[in-house]
Design a protein around this motif. Structure first.
Motif, PDB file in Angstrom:
ATOM      1  N   GLY A 181       0.807  -1.209   0.000  1.00 49.39           N
ATOM      2  CA  GLY A 181       0.000   0.000   0.000  1.00 49.39           C
ATOM      3  C   GLY A 181       0.840   1.258   0.000  1.00 49.39           C
ATOM      4  N   LYS A 182       0.217   2.359  -0.410  1.00 50.78           N
ATOM      5  CA  LYS A 182       0.925   3.632  -0.530  1.00 50.78           C
ATOM      6  C   LYS A 182       0.202   4.770   0.177  1.00 50.78           C
ATOM      7  CE  LYS A 182       2.922   2.336  -5.005  1.00 50.78           C
ATOM      8  NZ  LYS A 182       3.083   2.713  -6.445  1.00 50.78           N
ATOM      9  N   GLY A 183      -0.713   4.424   1.063  1.00 52.23           N
ATOM     10  CA  GLY A 183      -1.463   5.453   1.771  1.00 52.23           C
ATOM     11  C   GLY A 183      -0.629   6.192   2.791  1.00 52.23           C
ATOM     12  N   ARG A 184      -1.181   7.270   3.295  1.00 49.92           N
ATOM     13  CA  ARG A 184      -0.468   8.085   4.281  1.00 49.92           C
ATOM     14  C   ARG A 184      -0.530   7.466   5.673  1.00 49.92           C
ATOM     15  NH1 ARG A 184      -2.880  13.943   5.225  1.00 49.92           N
ATOM     16  NH2 ARG A 184      -4.560  12.602   6.008  1.00 49.92           N
ATOM     17  N   ASP A 185      -1.691   6.922   6.048  1.00 51.60           N
ATOM     18  CA  ASP A 185      -1.870   6.347   7.376  1.00 51.60           C
ATOM     19  C   ASP A 185      -1.399   4.891   7.406  1.00 51.60           C
ATOM     20  OD1 ASP A 185      -2.962   8.715   8.290  1.00 51.60           O
ATOM     21  OD2 ASP A 185      -5.020   8.074   7.889  1.00 51.60           O
ATOM     22  N   VAL A 186      -1.119   4.409   8.605  1.00 49.10           N
ATOM     23  CA  VAL A 186      -0.646   3.045   8.792  1.00 49.10           C
ATOM     24  C   VAL A 186      -1.779   2.176   9.337  1.00 49.10           C
ATOM     25  CG1 VAL A 186       0.925   1.554  10.096  1.00 49.10           C
ATOM     26  CG2 VAL A 186       1.745   3.728   9.172  1.00 49.10           C
ATOM     27  N   ARG A 211      -0.715   2.382   4.356  1.00 51.44           N
ATOM     28  CA  ARG A 211       0.448   1.503   4.324  1.00 51.44           C
ATOM     29  C   ARG A 211       0.117   0.381   5.301  1.00 51.44           C
ATOM     30  NH1 ARG A 211       5.681   2.997   6.229  1.00 51.44           N
ATOM     31  NH2 ARG A 211       4.693   4.604   7.498  1.00 51.44           N
ATOM     32  N   VAL A 212      -0.041  -0.796   4.779  1.00 55.12           N
ATOM     33  CA  VAL A 212      -0.519  -1.921   5.574  1.00 55.12           C
ATOM     34  C   VAL A 212       0.653  -2.807   5.980  1.00 55.12           C
ATOM     35  CG1 VAL A 212      -2.080  -3.895   5.657  1.00 55.12           C
ATOM     36  CG2 VAL A 212      -2.697  -1.871   4.303  1.00 55.12           C
ATOM     37  N   PHE A 213       0.680  -3.177   7.256  1.00 54.57           N
ATOM     38  CA  PHE A 213       1.684  -4.106   7.780  1.00 54.57           C
ATOM     39  C   PHE A 213       0.943  -5.290   8.392  1.00 54.57           C
ATOM     40  CE2 PHE A 213       3.827  -0.118   7.545  1.00 54.57           C
ATOM     41  CZ  PHE A 213       5.174  -0.404   7.326  1.00 54.57           C
ATOM     42  N   LYS A 220      10.313  -0.141  16.390  1.00 49.59           N
ATOM     43  CA  LYS A 220      11.535  -0.252  15.594  1.00 49.59           C
ATOM     44  C   LYS A 220      11.295   0.167  14.146  1.00 49.59           C
ATOM     45  CE  LYS A 220      14.814  -3.130  16.163  1.00 49.59           C
ATOM     46  NZ  LYS A 220      15.714  -4.312  16.248  1.00 49.59           N
ATOM     47  N   LEU A 221      10.096  -0.097  13.645  1.00 51.15           N
ATOM     48  CA  LEU A 221       9.758   0.286  12.275  1.00 51.15           C
ATOM     49  C   LEU A 221       9.194   1.696  12.188  1.00 51.15           C
ATOM     50  CD1 LEU A 221       8.102  -3.065  11.098  1.00 51.15           C
ATOM     51  CD2 LEU A 221      10.315  -2.144  10.343  1.00 51.15           C
ATOM     52  N   ASP A 222       8.997   2.325  13.337  1.00 47.19           N
ATOM     53  CA  ASP A 222       8.461   3.684  13.408  1.00 47.19           C
ATOM     54  C   ASP A 222       7.119   3.790  12.684  1.00 47.19           C
ATOM     55  OD1 ASP A 222       8.385   6.347  14.163  1.00 47.19           O
ATOM     56  OD2 ASP A 222       9.537   7.049  12.423  1.00 47.19           O
ATOM     57  N   ILE A 223       6.188   2.899  13.021  1.00 45.27           N
ATOM     58  CA  ILE A 223       4.860   2.910  12.405  1.00 45.27           C
ATOM     59  C   ILE A 223       3.799   3.094  13.493  1.00 45.27           C
ATOM     60  CG2 ILE A 223       5.471   1.611  10.350  1.00 45.27           C
ATOM     61  CD1 ILE A 223       4.378  -0.912  11.726  1.00 45.27           C
ATOM     62  N   MET A 224       3.866   4.211  14.160  1.00 46.87           N
ATOM     63  CA  MET A 224       2.904   4.501  15.215  1.00 46.87           C
ATOM     64  C   MET A 224       2.603   6.003  15.224  1.00 46.87           C
ATOM     65  SD  MET A 224       5.888   3.843  17.892  1.00 46.87           S
ATOM     66  CE  MET A 224       7.102   5.118  18.230  1.00 46.87           C
ATOM     67  N   PRO A 225       1.385   6.372  15.626  1.00 51.76           N
ATOM     68  CA  PRO A 225       0.293   5.455  15.953  1.00 51.76           C
ATOM     69  C   PRO A 225      -0.279   4.819  14.684  1.00 51.76           C
ATOM     70  CG  PRO A 225      -0.514   7.678  15.960  1.00 51.76           C
ATOM     71  CD  PRO A 225       0.972   7.773  15.724  1.00 51.76           C
ATOM     72  N   ALA A 226      -0.947   3.697  14.855  1.00 48.98           N
ATOM     73  CA  ALA A 226      -1.509   2.967  13.722  1.00 48.98           C
ATOM     74  C   ALA A 226      -2.961   2.608  13.999  1.00 48.98           C
ATOM     75  CB  ALA A 226      -0.709   1.694  13.471  1.00 48.98           C
ATOM     76  N   LYS A 227      -3.694   2.426  12.934  1.00 50.45           N
ATOM     77  CA  LYS A 227      -4.997   1.791  13.050  1.00 50.45           C
ATOM     78  C   LYS A 227      -4.739   0.280  13.075  1.00 50.45           C
ATOM     79  CE  LYS A 227      -6.854   5.636  10.387  1.00 50.45           C
ATOM     80  NZ  LYS A 227      -7.085   6.484  11.561  1.00 50.45           N
ATOM     81  N   VAL A 228      -5.444  -0.433  13.916  1.00 48.68           N
ATOM     82  CA  VAL A 228      -5.140  -1.849  14.148  1.00 48.68           C
ATOM     83  C   VAL A 228      -6.371  -2.704  13.917  1.00 48.68           C
ATOM     84  CG1 VAL A 228      -4.378  -3.541  15.854  1.00 48.68           C
ATOM     85  CG2 VAL A 228      -3.316  -1.267  15.792  1.00 48.68           C
TER      86      VAL A 228
END
Length: 272
Positions: free
Chosen positions: A23-28, A61-63, A94-102
């Protein structure tokens, strides 16, 4: 073309963890899969998972994270859903992906509960799908059965029982003919990882702490869930202040696969 899909791997203090991103979105958006992770991690699954969840690729951006590797060392001592949440929080930092929607599905929802309780700064919005907050007789019986099949190396029975308990009868009528193929897929060399994660499901108990979840939360369940029960979703929603609840009346544990509007319902909530 492939939604920027990538396979990832991250080192933790005492182990390592597989994940994929796309994904290429702004939010995680962080997705936490269920107990199937005990049979097969997300390693190498970037393209198929990106295709399956391509609806999310435009806005996020999906993880998608597996549990950490080398769980066989926890067969005797146990590795709880709270421990899993702690390791996931470490990986997110560590991946600096916060805050995120979960979005947590089944056991992933159990982990997501502790992530939101213990590390609220990491979770912006929360979706808990077909999951529970404390043990009940149904899930204990199911997990005992699955652990017994795993201990006997009986992959066929494990896969068929999982399918029969997860899907609606209408779905099963169409796909039971695929059981010969299903029962030959995904068999691990060792069931230790599955047994450790299954035991954690049966012991998960975050019920008393759910009122500590302060982010907007959507709880989705299936009224005919034969693994965690539909009432488990109801009691989660009753405990989390201000949460929303949606129950699929004619579906069970696989509602997230069977319901055609599941992903659009999640997307609507995440963007609201």
């Amino acid at each position: 073309m492939f939604w920027n899909a990538k396979n990832g791997h991250i080192d933790l203090d005492d182990s390592d963890m597989d994940y994929i991103s796309f994904g290429k979105g702004r939010d995680v958006l962080v997705m936490i899969p269920g107990l199937g992770d005990g049979l097969m991690t997300v390693k190498g699954m970037a393209y198929p998972l990106a295709y399956t969840y391509r609806m999310y690729a435009r806005d996020y951006r999906v993880f998608v994270f597996s549990r950490k590797n080398h769980l066989e060392k926890y067969v005797q001592t146990g590795y709880s859903t709270k421990d899993m949440a702690k390791d996931l929080a470490h990986a997110m930092r560590k991946l600096d992906i916060m805050p995120a929607k979960v979005l947590g599905i089944s056991q992933g929802g159990m982990i997501a509960q502790y992530l939101a309780i213990d590390d609220p700064a990491l979770v912006d919005r929360l979706v808990l799908a077909v999951t529970l907050s404390r043990p009940n007789e149904t899930v204990r019986n199911v997990i005992d059965c699955w652990i017994r099949f795993a201990g006997q190396n009986d992959h066929r029975s494990l896969m068929i029982d999982t399918a029969e308990r997860s899907y609606s009868e209408n779905y099963l009528k169409k796909y039971r003919r695929l059981y010969p193929l299903l029962t030959r897929m995904g068999k691990p060399e060792d069931y230790s990882r599955f047994i450790v994660q299954a035991a954690a499901c049966a012991q998960h108990d975050a019920y008393a702490s759910l009122r500590g979840i302060t982010c907007p939360t959507l709880v989705i369940g299936g009224s005919k869930d034969r693994i965690v029960t539909g009432s488990a979703s109801v009691e989660i929603a009753e405990q989390i202040p201000g949460s929303q609840l949606y129950l699929y009346q004619d579906l069970g544990h696989a509602a997230y696969e069977e319901a055609k509007d599941f992903n659009s319902r999640v997307l609507t909530f995440l963007s609201s």
